[in-house]
Design a protein around this motif. Structure first.
Motif, PDB file in Angstrom:
ATOM      1  N   PRO A 130       2.125  -8.252   7.528  1.00 52.71           N
ATOM      2  CA  PRO A 130       2.680  -8.295   6.159  1.00 52.71           C
ATOM      3  C   PRO A 130       3.247  -9.649   5.758  1.00 52.71           C
ATOM      4  CG  PRO A 130       3.414  -6.324   7.316  1.00 52.71           C
ATOM      5  CD  PRO A 130       2.733  -7.189   8.337  1.00 52.71           C
ATOM      6  N   LEU A 131       3.641 -10.468   6.713  1.00 54.84           N
ATOM      7  CA  LEU A 131       4.168 -11.790   6.362  1.00 54.84           C
ATOM      8  C   LEU A 131       3.102 -12.662   5.707  1.00 54.84           C
ATOM      9  CD1 LEU A 131       6.304 -12.693   9.532  1.00 54.84           C
ATOM     10  CD2 LEU A 131       7.030 -11.535   7.421  1.00 54.84           C
ATOM     11  N   ASN A 132       1.840 -12.353   5.962  1.00 53.31           N
ATOM     12  CA  ASN A 132       0.755 -13.208   5.476  1.00 53.31           C
ATOM     13  C   ASN A 132       0.402 -12.977   4.013  1.00 53.31           C
ATOM     14  OD1 ASN A 132       0.532 -14.413   7.984  1.00 53.31           O
ATOM     15  ND2 ASN A 132      -1.085 -13.027   8.687  1.00 53.31           N
ATOM     16  N   THR A 133       0.927 -11.932   3.397  1.00 54.71           N
ATOM     17  CA  THR A 133       0.618 -11.694   1.978  1.00 54.71           C
ATOM     18  C   THR A 133       1.751 -12.123   1.053  1.00 54.71           C
ATOM     19  OG1 THR A 133       1.448  -9.407   2.053  1.00 54.71           O
ATOM     20  CG2 THR A 133      -0.891  -9.752   2.557  1.00 54.71           C
ATOM     21  N   ARG A 134       2.812 -12.677   1.610  1.00 54.14           N
ATOM     22  CA  ARG A 134       3.958 -13.044   0.766  1.00 54.14           C
ATOM     23  C   ARG A 134       3.676 -14.253  -0.118  1.00 54.14           C
ATOM     24  NH1 ARG A 134       9.376 -11.953   4.523  1.00 54.14           N
ATOM     25  NH2 ARG A 134       8.957  -9.718   4.839  1.00 54.14           N
TER      26      ARG A 134
ATOM     27  N   THR B  85      -1.191   3.127  -3.428  1.00 55.06           N
ATOM     28  CA  THR B  85      -1.518   2.072  -4.399  1.00 55.06           C
ATOM     29  C   THR B  85      -0.848   2.342  -5.736  1.00 55.06           C
ATOM     30  OG1 THR B  85      -3.646   1.651  -3.325  1.00 55.06           O
ATOM     31  CG2 THR B  85      -3.408   0.893  -5.595  1.00 55.06           C
ATOM     32  N   VAL B  86      -0.913   3.576  -6.184  1.00 58.40           N
ATOM     33  CA  VAL B  86      -0.266   3.931  -7.452  1.00 58.40           C
ATOM     34  C   VAL B  86       1.238   3.701  -7.373  1.00 58.40           C
ATOM     35  CG1 VAL B  86       0.256   5.837  -9.025  1.00 58.40           C
ATOM     36  CG2 VAL B  86      -2.056   5.581  -8.102  1.00 58.40           C
ATOM     37  N   LYS B  87       1.815   3.956  -6.215  1.00 58.80           N
ATOM     38  CA  LYS B  87       3.266   3.812  -6.046  1.00 58.80           C
ATOM     39  C   LYS B  87       3.705   2.358  -5.913  1.00 58.80           C
ATOM     40  CE  LYS B  87       7.078   5.320  -3.043  1.00 58.80           C
ATOM     41  NZ  LYS B  87       7.467   6.172  -1.874  1.00 58.80           N
ATOM     42  N   TYR B  88       2.956   1.577  -5.130  1.00 54.43           N
ATOM     43  CA  TYR B  88       3.459   0.260  -4.738  1.00 54.43           C
ATOM     44  C   TYR B  88       2.826  -0.920  -5.473  1.00 54.43           C
ATOM     45  CZ  TYR B  88       5.811   2.620  -0.873  1.00 54.43           C
ATOM     46  OH  TYR B  88       6.623   3.431  -0.126  1.00 54.43           O
ATOM     47  N   LEU B  89       1.617  -0.767  -6.008  1.00 58.01           N
ATOM     48  CA  LEU B  89       0.980  -1.927  -6.642  1.00 58.01           C
ATOM     49  C   LEU B  89       1.776  -2.452  -7.839  1.00 58.01           C
ATOM     50  CD1 LEU B  89      -1.254  -4.003  -6.836  1.00 58.01           C
ATOM     51  CD2 LEU B  89      -2.640  -2.327  -8.084  1.00 58.01           C
ATOM     52  N   PRO B  90       2.244  -1.607  -8.767  1.00 63.70           N
ATOM     53  CA  PRO B  90       3.037  -2.151  -9.885  1.00 63.70           C
ATOM     54  C   PRO B  90       4.271  -2.908  -9.400  1.00 63.70           C
ATOM     55  CG  PRO B  90       2.348   0.106 -10.363  1.00 63.70           C
ATOM     56  CD  PRO B  90       2.014  -0.154  -8.920  1.00 63.70           C
TER      57      PRO B  90
ATOM     58  N   ASP C 183       7.338  -7.933  -8.875  1.00 57.27           N
ATOM     59  CA  ASP C 183       8.412  -8.628  -8.169  1.00 57.27           C
ATOM     60  C   ASP C 183       7.879  -9.302  -6.907  1.00 57.27           C
ATOM     61  OD1 ASP C 183      10.700  -9.523  -6.960  1.00 57.27           O
ATOM     62  OD2 ASP C 183      11.626  -7.548  -6.698  1.00 57.27           O
ATOM     63  N   PRO C 184       7.764 -10.618  -6.892  1.00 57.68           N
ATOM     64  CA  PRO C 184       7.242 -11.330  -5.717  1.00 57.68           C
ATOM     65  C   PRO C 184       8.155 -11.234  -4.506  1.00 57.68           C
ATOM     66  CG  PRO C 184       8.044 -12.886  -7.358  1.00 57.68           C
ATOM     67  CD  PRO C 184       8.060 -11.540  -8.007  1.00 57.68           C
ATOM     68  N   GLU C 185       9.384 -10.755  -4.696  1.00 62.24           N
ATOM     69  CA  GLU C 185      10.323 -10.606  -3.587  1.00 62.24           C
ATOM     70  C   GLU C 185      10.377  -9.171  -3.066  1.00 62.24           C
ATOM     71  OE1 GLU C 185      11.727 -13.234  -2.196  1.00 62.24           O
ATOM     72  OE2 GLU C 185      10.598 -14.392  -3.693  1.00 62.24           O
ATOM     73  N   ASP C 186       9.554  -8.297  -3.612  1.00 62.06           N
ATOM     74  CA  ASP C 186       9.533  -6.900  -3.153  1.00 62.06           C
ATOM     75  C   ASP C 186       8.634  -6.812  -1.923  1.00 62.06           C
ATOM     76  OD1 ASP C 186       9.368  -4.165  -2.751  1.00 62.06           O
ATOM     77  OD2 ASP C 186       9.218  -3.679  -4.887  1.00 62.06           O
ATOM     78  N   HIS C 187       9.186  -7.157  -0.783  1.00 62.18           N
ATOM     79  CA  HIS C 187       8.388  -7.233   0.436  1.00 62.18           C
ATOM     80  C   HIS C 187       7.968  -5.855   0.939  1.00 62.18           C
ATOM     81  CE1 HIS C 187       9.138 -11.422   0.305  1.00 62.18           C
ATOM     82  NE2 HIS C 187      10.384 -11.363   0.718  1.00 62.18           N
ATOM     83  N   GLU C 188       8.764  -4.845   0.640  1.00 60.52           N
ATOM     84  CA  GLU C 188       8.357  -3.486   1.030  1.00 60.52           C
ATOM     85  C   GLU C 188       7.063  -3.098   0.319  1.00 60.52           C
ATOM     86  OE1 GLU C 188       9.789   1.199   0.900  1.00 60.52           O
ATOM     87  OE2 GLU C 188      10.671  -0.272  -0.470  1.00 60.52           O
TER      88      GLU C 188
END
Length: 490
Positions: free
Chosen positions: A242-246, A307-312, A317-322
């Motif tokens: 996950p660190l690689n998509t930040r 995807t429906v929950k987390y993509l928006p 928010d670029p800081e929404d790492h979850e």
């Protein structure tokens, strides 16, 4: 024998006859053949036909296979990749990336991991985003003299797909490029060679290419996207960090997430595996894209919900790492789902949309030439596509609509397509800065015939599309024409 129960010949004969009657009048109940979630269950004749010498090209499939790369998921796992290559005894690793990713921390971590373990490597950083056959061939020619014994792909789907084909054609140096390309654009030969180890480190949350045996590119001469699909192309290991998509820009989060959305929706609604023809005469010819099946369903539906929950959230928010982490996992889950079930119309129609780009350049992509990101090209037709396919299986389409928060308790089956289409359009609009139809990409009504003709050859995915009249090319053209017309604006 003392105490043994003796059965008279007459009773034994009756028992055998009863077993035969049960066997041939009741459908099998194992999950491979009985899938009540689909509009067709495997008929009992599918078992009987195994022993019937009939034309296999007319027989429906009776089995499915489950194949996926091994996956390692966790923040920071990129640093383990050097140990992985050392553990497998690799001596000469070809590292594959692109001009943007080579500057990012993911690439830095991967190279440092190789150096810590003393693994020799060479870097190819010339991967083209949305690769063309020419860029693939350039990459292959770079790799051949180095003679690598393993590959490391660090980047998005374009990088991983390019690495797969570098691996294939360095392993099979005498093959012609079109030998393995999907028919009818290529010869569609199965890959019989065992390829070299390939570790994939995705830096985008979209393609799921780290799990699949598929590699996609533009075949420029035909003005269409196509690719090569075979289980032997699958990476040996996917390092999902996950660190690689930040570092992904918001526009890339959105477009790559739309690919996950359509991967999950298309594999969930594809025709059932036991409705696909022809049945392969040899297991090596069983396609990677098999149709929906009970195992792929689990991955596809979970990926859709996430995807429906987390993509928006990830886009906003670029800081929404979850949210970013969950989207990366959703991409991998969807990769397992569609990598075995397949995709259909959104992807089949997307290939000419990308290949016949009238000049559109999507914001947020650091490229000099026009580009329609793959996720955008698949999602732009989705509202029209799922309205069209819903009649094949209203229950499945309503279950998908429910993932978008729709109350389906009072919805009639005949309204399933319209309900899912509206839910999709609303979701796409909510992401912001997304083209609302083909018109926003620069396409006009006069382009539709070209788009239709570019879709027709995509038989590998179209064969999995519910309701599409592939047996009648004129009817198929008319259906596709209507879908493109409805996709001009939504």
């Amino acid at each position: 024998m003392p105490g043994a129960i003796r059965i008279s010949p007459t009773r034994a004969t009756r028992a055998v006859n009863l077993l035969r009657t049960v066997q041939f009048t009741h459908p099998p109940s194992c999950p491979c053949h009985s899938n009540p979630g689909h509009h067709h269950n495997a008929p009992s004749s599918s078992i009987r036909s195994l022993a019937t010498p009939t034309d296999s090209s007319q027989q429906k499939e009776y089995a499915f296979e489950m194949a996926a790369s091994s996956i390692r998921f966790g923040p920071g796992v990129t640093k383990e990749v050097g140990m992985d290559f050392k553990n497998m005894g690799a001596k000469r690793v070809m590292v594959v990336t692109d001009g943007t990713v080579k500057k990012l921390n993911a690439m830095k971590q991967a190279v440092q991991a190789l150096e810590r373990e003393g693994v020799q490597y060479s870097v190819f950083d010339g991967v083209r985003v949305e690769p063309k056959d020419s860029s693939i061939k350039q990459a292959i020619e770079f790799a051949k003299p180095y003679a690598p014994d393993a590959f490391l792909a660090v980047g998005g789907g374009s990088v991983i797909d390019t690495a797969k084909l570098m691996n294939l054609y360095t392993t099979c140096p005498d093959a012609e490029f079109l030998d393995f390309v999907n028919a009818p654009l290529g010869r569609g030969k199965p890959i019989t060679a065992k390829l070299k180890p390939l570790i994939a480190v995705p830096t985008t949350a979209g393609t799921g290419s780290e799990t699949t045996g598929t590699a996609i590119f533009d075949l420029v001469e035909k003005r269409a996207k196509t690719g090569i699909a075979h289980r032997n192309l699958k990476p040996t290991l996917g390092i999902v960090d996950p660190l690689n998509t930040r570092t992904m820009p918001s526009a890339v989060h959105a477009s790559s997430g739309l690919d996950v959305l359509c991967h999950s929706l298309e594999s969930w609604t594809a025709i059932p595996f036991n409705e696909r023809t022809p049945r392969p005469t040899n297991p090596i010819n069983r396609p990677a894209y098999q149709g929906a099946n009970p195992i792929s369903d689990i991955f596809s539906l979970k990926a859709l919900r996430d995807t429906v929950k987390y993509l928006p959230r990830a886009v906003k928010d670029p800081e929404d790492h979850e949210a970013q982490s969950q989207m990366l996992l959703a991409a991998t889950l969807a990769g397992v789902g569609f990598g075995n079930a397949g995709v259909h119309l959104c992807h089949g129609m997307s290939y000419p949309i990308s290949g016949q780009n009238p000049g559109y350049k999507h914001a947020g992509y650091e490229v000099d030439s026009p580009i329609i990101p793959h996720g955008v090209s698949v999602a732009v037709t989705a509202p029209a596509v799922f309205k069209f396919t819903a009649a094949s299986n209203p229950e499945r389409h309503l279950a998908a609509a429910e993932c978008f928060g729709v109350d389906i308790s009072q919805v009639k089956k005949e309204s399933a397509g319209e309900v899912l289409s509206e839910a999709l359009a609303k979701f796409l609009e909510g992401l912001g800065d997304q083209p609302r139809g083909l018109k926003d990409l620069g396409f006009k009504r006069e382009h539709i015939d070209g788009l239709v003709e570019g879709t027709i050859p995509q038989a590998r995915v179209l064969m999995l599309a519910p309701n599409l009249e592939m047996s009648n090319v004129d009817a198929e053209r008319e259906q596709l024409r209507r879908l493109f017309e409805e996709s001009l604006d939504y």
